[in-house]
Scaffold this motif. Structure first.
Motif, mmCIF file in Angstrom:
data_model
loop_
_atom_site.group_PDB
_atom_site.id
_atom_site.type_symbol
_atom_site.label_atom_id
_atom_site.label_comp_id
_atom_site.label_asym_id
_atom_site.label_seq_id
_atom_site.Cartn_x
_atom_site.Cartn_y
_atom_site.Cartn_z
ATOM 1 N N GLN A 1 35.657 24.331 41.840
ATOM 2 C CA GLN A 1 35.959 22.983 41.354
ATOM 3 C C GLN A 1 34.800 22.021 41.594
ATOM 4 N N SER A 2 34.078 22.210 42.686
ATOM 5 C CA SER A 2 32.971 21.307 42.997
ATOM 6 C C SER A 2 31.857 21.391 41.955
ATOM 7 N N GLU A 3 31.787 22.526 41.239
ATOM 8 C CA GLU A 3 30.733 22.754 40.257
ATOM 9 C C GLU A 3 31.187 22.498 38.826
ATOM 10 N N ASP A 4 32.486 22.239 38.643
ATOM 11 C CA ASP A 4 33.055 22.115 37.300
ATOM 12 C C ASP A 4 33.142 20.645 36.920
ATOM 13 N N PRO A 5 32.365 20.194 35.928
ATOM 14 C CA PRO A 5 32.409 18.775 35.558
ATOM 15 C C PRO A 5 33.800 18.292 35.177
ATOM 16 N N GLU A 6 34.620 19.193 34.619
ATOM 17 C CA GLU A 6 35.958 18.785 34.206
ATOM 18 C C GLU A 6 36.889 18.563 35.396
ATOM 19 N N GLN A 7 36.492 19.067 36.568
ATOM 20 C CA GLN A 7 37.320 18.936 37.755
ATOM 21 C C GLN A 7 36.904 17.732 38.617
ATOM 22 N N LEU A 8 35.866 17.029 38.219
ATOM 23 C CA LEU A 8 35.367 15.935 39.053
ATOM 24 C C LEU A 8 36.259 14.709 38.906
ATOM 25 N N PRO A 9 36.852 14.225 40.004
ATOM 26 C CA PRO A 9 37.622 12.981 39.929
ATOM 27 C C PRO A 9 36.697 11.788 39.732
ATOM 28 N N GLN A 10 37.272 10.652 39.336
ATOM 29 C CA GLN A 10 36.451 9.474 39.072
ATOM 30 C C GLN A 10 35.736 8.990 40.324
ATOM 31 N N ASP A 11 36.351 9.200 41.490
ATOM 32 C CA ASP A 11 35.744 8.728 42.737
ATOM 33 C C ASP A 11 34.959 9.825 43.453
ATOM 34 N N ALA A 12 34.577 10.874 42.710
ATOM 35 C CA ALA A 12 33.861 11.989 43.330
ATOM 36 C C ALA A 12 32.538 11.519 43.926
ATOM 37 N N GLN A 13 32.211 12.062 45.084
ATOM 38 C CA GLN A 13 30.918 11.804 45.714
ATOM 39 C C GLN A 13 29.944 12.871 45.213
ATOM 40 N N LEU A 14 29.154 12.508 44.214
ATOM 41 C CA LEU A 14 28.276 13.491 43.584
ATOM 42 C C LEU A 14 27.043 13.755 44.444
ATOM 43 N N HIS A 15 26.677 15.020 44.481
ATOM 44 C CA HIS A 15 25.479 15.449 45.212
ATOM 45 C C HIS A 15 24.714 16.381 44.292
ATOM 46 N N MET B 1 21.804 20.924 40.198
ATOM 47 C CA MET B 1 23.208 20.981 39.813
ATOM 48 C C MET B 1 23.981 19.857 40.497
ATOM 49 N N GLY B 2 24.769 19.124 39.718
ATOM 50 C CA GLY B 2 25.609 18.088 40.289
ATOM 51 C C GLY B 2 26.870 18.684 40.887
ATOM 52 N N LEU B 3 27.172 18.306 42.106
ATOM 53 C CA LEU B 3 28.302 18.878 42.842
ATOM 54 C C LEU B 3 29.181 17.778 43.393
ATOM 55 N N ALA C 1 24.659 44.712 49.824
ATOM 56 C CA ALA C 1 24.966 43.299 49.944
ATOM 57 C C ALA C 1 25.643 42.843 48.674
ATOM 58 N N SER C 2 26.560 41.884 48.791
ATOM 59 C CA SER C 2 27.281 41.368 47.650
ATOM 60 C C SER C 2 27.057 39.878 47.530
ATOM 61 N N ALA C 3 27.030 39.362 46.321
ATOM 62 C CA ALA C 3 26.780 37.943 46.116
ATOM 63 C C ALA C 3 27.962 37.308 45.428
ATOM 64 N N PRO C 4 28.623 36.316 46.037
ATOM 65 C CA PRO C 4 29.678 35.586 45.351
ATOM 66 C C PRO C 4 29.093 34.842 44.159
ATOM 67 N N ASP C 5 29.912 34.595 43.127
ATOM 68 C CA ASP C 5 29.389 33.947 41.930
ATOM 69 C C ASP C 5 29.700 32.466 41.925
ATOM 70 N N HIS C 6 29.925 31.886 43.069
ATOM 71 C CA HIS C 6 30.271 30.471 43.234
ATOM 72 C C HIS C 6 31.691 30.189 42.768
ATOM 73 N N GLY C 7 32.341 31.150 42.158
ATOM 74 C CA GLY C 7 33.669 30.928 41.655
ATOM 75 C C GLY C 7 34.654 31.816 42.349
ATOM 76 N N MET C 8 35.450 32.554 41.571
ATOM 77 C CA MET C 8 36.540 33.311 42.145
ATOM 78 C C MET C 8 36.194 34.777 42.348
ATOM 79 N N GLY C 9 35.091 35.271 41.790
ATOM 80 C CA GLY C 9 34.822 36.707 41.868
ATOM 81 C C GLY C 9 33.618 37.036 42.706
ATOM 82 N N ASN C 10 33.297 38.306 42.757
ATOM 83 C CA ASN C 10 32.130 38.791 43.492
ATOM 84 C C ASN C 10 31.350 39.743 42.604
ATOM 85 N N ALA C 11 30.035 39.769 42.793
ATOM 86 C CA ALA C 11 29.188 40.761 42.131
ATOM 87 C C ALA C 11 28.411 41.473 43.211
#
Length: 283
Positions: A155-169, A175-177, A264-274
């Motif tokens: 959610q932190s990486e998804d622009p559609e999930q950003l609330p209006q009062d989000a603290q963007l970094h 990448m905006g988070l 070694a495995s790398a998360p994809d920042h989301g819900m899965g793993n590669a």
């Protein structure tokens, strides 16, 4: 009847001692003589699960739930079997029934959240509420914390999930988070890493710290993982590589989870793993 009770008590004693095979033999001796005693089917299902006879366990649980459809322990085991074996079986109705009967069943909340998240992003709001509730009830439900962290990172990486009062970094990759969600995920990952020596949690926490510009804290996660490994552990090379990458700019990919051997495995920042090979990455 007195003899039946004595024999059943012996089966219960064997189950408590962990001798499920002997207990099962007694239960299967009793069942043809007392086929309508639900407790016999229940004890038998538990023995079958412990012995890895999962198909027979499902049949026994069906008999239990036919007679006692609101027996929560049997519902929980039925859901667990379905989840563990990736059955083509909709567990959501059972989980919702469990939570109607016992609203504070933390593990059922986590399982329902996980089920909803597998169905698509439109269920994220309810899933996050369920995860929050399950963790509030059972803070050491580590899988729920890891699941919540995955969701918050996504959610932190998804622009559609950003609330209006989000603290963007903006991280070093541009990448905006949503900083608050990323820091909330970090809390969960550090909680698990501190209590379980969980490599995936440690490395994902380090990656978040890097994205937030907190490099020295990130390096501390790698250092403590290295300190736990023997000098001849094949995973050391992969971890040392990742620590070296953490010193570089721009940031390395999403961080790796060191598994058995030197993989070694790398998360994809989301819900899965590669998955990938750390030795190949080091070349």
């Amino acid at each position: 009847m007195q003899e039946y009770r004595q024999v059943l008590a012996r089966a219960e004693q064997l189950m408590r001692a962990g001798d499920y095979q002997a207990a099962l033999a007694i239960l299967e001796f009793l069942l043809p003589r007392h086929p309508n005693v639900v407790a016999l089917h229940w004890y038998r299902s538990r023995c079958l699960v412990r012995l890895g006879q999962r198909d027979k366990a499902r049949i026994a649980l069906t008999a239990v739930l036919r007679a006692r459809p609101n027996f929560v322990p049997a519902l929980m085991i039925r859901v667990k079997l379905a989840r563990d074996d990736a059955e083509d079986f909709d567990v959501e109705p059972l989980l919702r029934r469990i939570l109607l009967l016992e609203p504070e069943r933390a593990r059922a909340m986590y399982w329902l959240a996980d089920t909803l998240l597998q169905r698509g992003p439109e269920h994220q709001r309810e899933a996050l509420q369920l995860l929050d509730q399950s963790i509030a009830l059972s803070p050491d439900l580590f899988k729920a914390r890891l699941r919540r962290a995955d969701l918050l990172i996504a959610q932190s990486e998804d622009p559609e999930q950003l609330p209006q009062d989000a603290q963007l970094h903006t991280d070093a990759l541009g990448m905006g988070l949503d900083r608050r969600k990323l820091e909330a995920a970090l809390v969960d990952l550090q909680y698990v890493a501190d209590r379980r020596h969980h490599e995936k949690a440690d490395i994902r926490a380090a990656h978040i710290l890097l994205r937030l510009g907190r490099q020295q804290e990130a390096l501390g996660h790698f250092d403590r993982m290295l300190a736990r490994l023997a000098s001849n552990d094949p995973r050391r090379a992969a971890l040392q590589l990742l620590r070296q990458q953490a010193l570089q700019r721009p940031l390395p990919d999403a961080g790796f989870t060191i598994s058995g051997g030197a993989t070694a495995s790398a998360p994809d920042h989301g819900m899965g793993n590669a998955t990938g090979n750390a030795q190949a990455a080091a070349q």
